[in-house]
Design a protein around this motif. Sequence first.
Motif, PDB file in Angstrom:
ATOM      1  N   TYR A 268       0.891  -1.119   0.038  1.00  0.00           N
ATOM      2  CA  TYR A 268      -0.001   0.041   0.140  1.00  0.00           C
ATOM      3  C   TYR A 268       0.772   1.256  -0.090  1.00  0.00           C
ATOM      4  O   TYR A 268       1.987   1.225   0.387  1.00  0.00           O
ATOM      5  CB  TYR A 268      -0.841  -0.173   1.270  1.00  0.00           C
ATOM      6  N   ALA A 269       0.339   2.375  -0.695  1.00  0.00           N
ATOM      7  CA  ALA A 269       0.967   3.848  -0.594  1.00  0.00           C
ATOM      8  C   ALA A 269       0.193   4.653   0.084  1.00  0.00           C
ATOM      9  O   ALA A 269      -1.045   4.666  -0.422  1.00  0.00           O
ATOM     10  CB  ALA A 269       1.203   4.059  -2.282  1.00  0.00           C
ATOM     11  N   ILE A 270       0.936   5.310   0.921  1.00  0.00           N
ATOM     12  CA  ILE A 270      -0.136   6.439   1.747  1.00  0.00           C
ATOM     13  C   ILE A 270       0.412   7.839   1.321  1.00  0.00           C
ATOM     14  O   ILE A 270       1.513   8.069   1.419  1.00  0.00           O
ATOM     15  CB  ILE A 270       0.164   6.126   3.268  1.00  0.00           C
ATOM     16  N   PRO A 271      -0.474   8.522   0.506  1.00  0.00           N
ATOM     17  CA  PRO A 271       0.127   9.798  -0.163  1.00  0.00           C
ATOM     18  C   PRO A 271       0.273  10.915   0.978  1.00  0.00           C
ATOM     19  O   PRO A 271      -0.658  10.906   1.956  1.00  0.00           O
ATOM     20  CB  PRO A 271      -0.959  10.030  -0.980  1.00  0.00           C
ATOM     21  N   MET A 272       1.183  11.644   0.966  1.00  0.00           N
ATOM     22  CA  MET A 272       1.735  12.722   2.068  1.00  0.00           C
ATOM     23  C   MET A 272       2.309  13.672   1.343  1.00  0.00           C
ATOM     24  O   MET A 272       2.334  13.597   0.118  1.00  0.00           O
ATOM     25  CB  MET A 272       2.514  12.322   2.965  1.00  0.00           C
ATOM     26  N   GLN A 273       2.302  14.982   2.046  1.00  0.00           N
ATOM     27  CA  GLN A 273       3.014  16.389   1.310  1.00  0.00           C
ATOM     28  C   GLN A 273       3.958  16.627   2.350  1.00  0.00           C
ATOM     29  O   GLN A 273       3.694  16.447   3.658  1.00  0.00           O
ATOM     30  CB  GLN A 273       1.936  17.078   1.213  1.00  0.00           C
ATOM     31  N   ALA A 274       4.949  17.332   2.008  1.00  0.00           N
ATOM     32  CA  ALA A 274       5.853  17.871   3.049  1.00  0.00           C
ATOM     33  C   ALA A 274       6.144  19.508   2.162  1.00  0.00           C
ATOM     34  O   ALA A 274       6.134  19.691   1.269  1.00  0.00           O
ATOM     35  CB  ALA A 274       7.414  17.209   3.083  1.00  0.00           C
TER      36      ALA A 274
END
Length: 299
Positions: A268-274
């Motif tokens: 699974y891939a959990i989308p995030m932002q920085a």
Amino acid sequence: MRTIVARRLCTVAFIAIATSSSAKAATSYDVQAFGQQLSIPQNSASGYVLARHYITPMQACGYTRCDVMSVTYFSGTGAISSGPIITTNVSGISTRLLINGNVFSSPISFTQPIEVQLLSNGKPNLGGSLQGGVSGTLFYYNIDTRSSKTYIYMSGTITPIAGTCSVPSQTVKLPNTMLNKLDRVGSTAGLKNFQIQVNNCPKGYNRIGYLLEPVGGVIENAPGVLPLTGGSTASGVKIQITDDKGQPATMETSIQVDDYRKETGGSYAIPMQASYIRTGSTATPGTVNGALNVLLDYQ
């Protein structure tokens, strides 16, 4: 270091009025932790956190703030224990209580949920019921607050599962950004999308959770913001982590991997932002580094 896998630890590096309790008659609160069928990794190193259960202040003492005076520990057989890590009556499984992220050592108040953890103690996980005592009527924790007593029981049946997920370490490099784009405290710039990968999860677990742990600890009143780590030369600027919708990431609380399916397992891939975030009234340019541990737990 607080690790898990069944916590599996990976590091993501990033470059570039509470209400006080009023007096009332002493009363007691019975709280059940877990309370369902738990699928726990069969083999994990001693000290790894296997599962987490959160108890709110309202559940613990009936108020939005609880003033803890003492904590008494009991093993799964009902015998008093010195704590803070105590054995359950399931082979291979111990438990620990955290208040404000730490074991109890002196009187303390909390307004955020406290956490009951299940940990591997290095012995074979043979499964079984967590209920304390033969009849399941014995509690593991007795918390004395200023106005009440709280008894924490544990229930649920543990089923050992062979295998865990893996989370690869990664480095996320933010783009160079002009300081004048961060013109006020709270302004952001240099957005970078990334993903937390949770790979090769075996089937059989009821729930897989991930927990984000900033290296250096959570910064109070700064949601999603990471402390500066080694090599940082800028001041007044840090890195903020958000979800893919731009909401500050929740730190130090287990979040369910929604796409996981017990019947199939998978990756699974959990989308995030920085992004950079202005945190100081004055700021100077330079390098901004931060780091984040990703911890997994299983139920």
